[in-house]
Design a protein around this motif. Structure first.
Motif, mmCIF file in Angstrom:
data_model
loop_
_atom_site.group_PDB
_atom_site.id
_atom_site.type_symbol
_atom_site.label_atom_id
_atom_site.label_comp_id
_atom_site.label_asym_id
_atom_site.label_seq_id
_atom_site.Cartn_x
_atom_site.Cartn_y
_atom_site.Cartn_z
ATOM 1 N N SER A 170 8.328 5.906 -2.165
ATOM 2 C CA SER A 170 9.618 6.614 -2.194
ATOM 3 C C SER A 170 9.713 7.531 -3.396
ATOM 4 O O SER A 170 10.063 8.711 -3.266
ATOM 5 N N GLY A 226 1.748 3.853 5.494
ATOM 6 C CA GLY A 226 2.972 3.361 6.110
ATOM 7 C C GLY A 226 2.705 1.996 6.674
ATOM 8 O O GLY A 226 1.627 1.431 6.515
ATOM 9 N N ASN A 258 11.680 -0.562 13.450
ATOM 10 C CA ASN A 258 11.104 0.768 13.290
ATOM 11 C C ASN A 258 11.957 1.785 14.053
ATOM 12 O O ASN A 258 11.484 2.533 14.873
ATOM 13 N N GLN A 277 13.072 4.650 3.591
ATOM 14 C CA GLN A 277 12.098 5.741 3.480
ATOM 15 C C GLN A 277 12.333 6.815 4.536
ATOM 16 O O GLN A 277 12.164 7.997 4.266
ATOM 17 N N GLU A 278 12.731 6.423 5.731
ATOM 18 C CA GLU A 278 13.030 7.416 6.754
ATOM 19 C C GLU A 278 14.218 8.283 6.349
ATOM 20 O O GLU A 278 14.209 9.506 6.547
ATOM 21 N N VAL A 292 12.939 10.741 3.749
ATOM 22 C CA VAL A 292 12.154 11.811 4.381
ATOM 23 C C VAL A 292 13.084 12.808 5.073
ATOM 24 O O VAL A 292 12.947 14.026 4.907
ATOM 25 N N SER A 302 6.623 2.914 9.903
ATOM 26 C CA SER A 302 7.509 3.562 8.943
ATOM 27 C C SER A 302 6.654 4.183 7.855
ATOM 28 O O SER A 302 5.648 3.601 7.463
ATOM 29 N N PRO A 303 6.968 5.344 7.348
ATOM 30 C CA PRO A 303 8.136 6.183 7.604
ATOM 31 C C PRO A 303 7.919 7.255 8.666
ATOM 32 O O PRO A 303 8.716 8.175 8.796
ATOM 33 N N ALA A 342 10.714 8.588 11.004
ATOM 34 C CA ALA A 342 11.816 9.439 10.535
ATOM 35 C C ALA A 342 12.023 10.585 11.523
ATOM 36 O O ALA A 342 11.065 11.166 12.035
ATOM 37 N N SER A 387 10.195 13.822 10.618
ATOM 38 C CA SER A 387 8.766 13.786 10.296
ATOM 39 C C SER A 387 7.939 14.250 11.492
ATOM 40 O O SER A 387 8.397 14.217 12.630
#
Length: 181
Positions: free
Chosen positions: A46, A65, A71, A77-78, A81, A108-109, A112, A115
């Protein structure tokens, strides 16, 4: 070093010509590198992704990850991001993970929303050569063509727990070398 070479490698060997085919996908790219995991096993992902986005990185590659219980794309973290993408216009290209082949195993992440989640692919010819597994994948896919791509057995798959479409793309995930063997 390995991922940096895949991205921005210019030559496999020092004496290769400048027009060699052995170069990264973006040989003129300028790289920013940030250590995420320490030798003792601790990871500060992070903090690292915040630092590198604030420093002006346009694209951030994360080949790390893990599979969380949830999830769904709404973890810490998502959220980081997604927010960094919105604030700094940074694209995060993140490995889908190695928890496959089951459904809902994307990690993860990479789940996101903003992402670009990447699964690992190969073709039958490559897998037969690397693992010496003759005929792998013939039953489940139409592989009359030995160069037809398919997802690797270990590659994580979607959907996310919230029903999101991840991974977004797949790319070669084995037998890649960016440094002299």
């Amino acid at each position: 070093s390995h991922v940096s070479g895949i991205i921005a490698g210019r030559k496999t060997l020092f004496n290769d010509s400048d027009d060699t085919l052995a170069r990264g996908v973006a040989p003129a790219a300028r790289l920013m590198v940030n250590r995420v995991c320490a030798n003792n096993g601790g990871c500060q992902a992070s903090a690292a992704i915040i630092d590198i986005a604030r420093a002006g990185a346009r694209v951030v590659n994360m080949s790390l990850g893990g599979l969380n219980e949830l999830n769904d794309g709404y973890g810490v973290q998502e959220t980081i991001v997604n927010r960094l993408t919105e604030v700094y216009n940074t694209l995060f290209v993140i490995s889908a993970g190695n928890s496959g082949p089951g459904k809902n195993t994307v990690g993860s992440p990479s789940v996101a929303r903003h992402s670009l989640s990447v699964g690992a692919a190969a073709n039958r010819e490559l897998i037969e050569r690397q693992y010496q597994w003759m005929g792998v994948g013939r039953e489940k896919t139409v592989l009359n063509n030995p160069t037809e791509d398919f997802m690797l057995f270990f590659s994580s798959r979607g959907p996310t727990a919230a029903g999101g479409f991840k991974p977004n793309i797949s790319a070669p995930g084995t037998e890649l070398s960016s440094v002299q063997l």
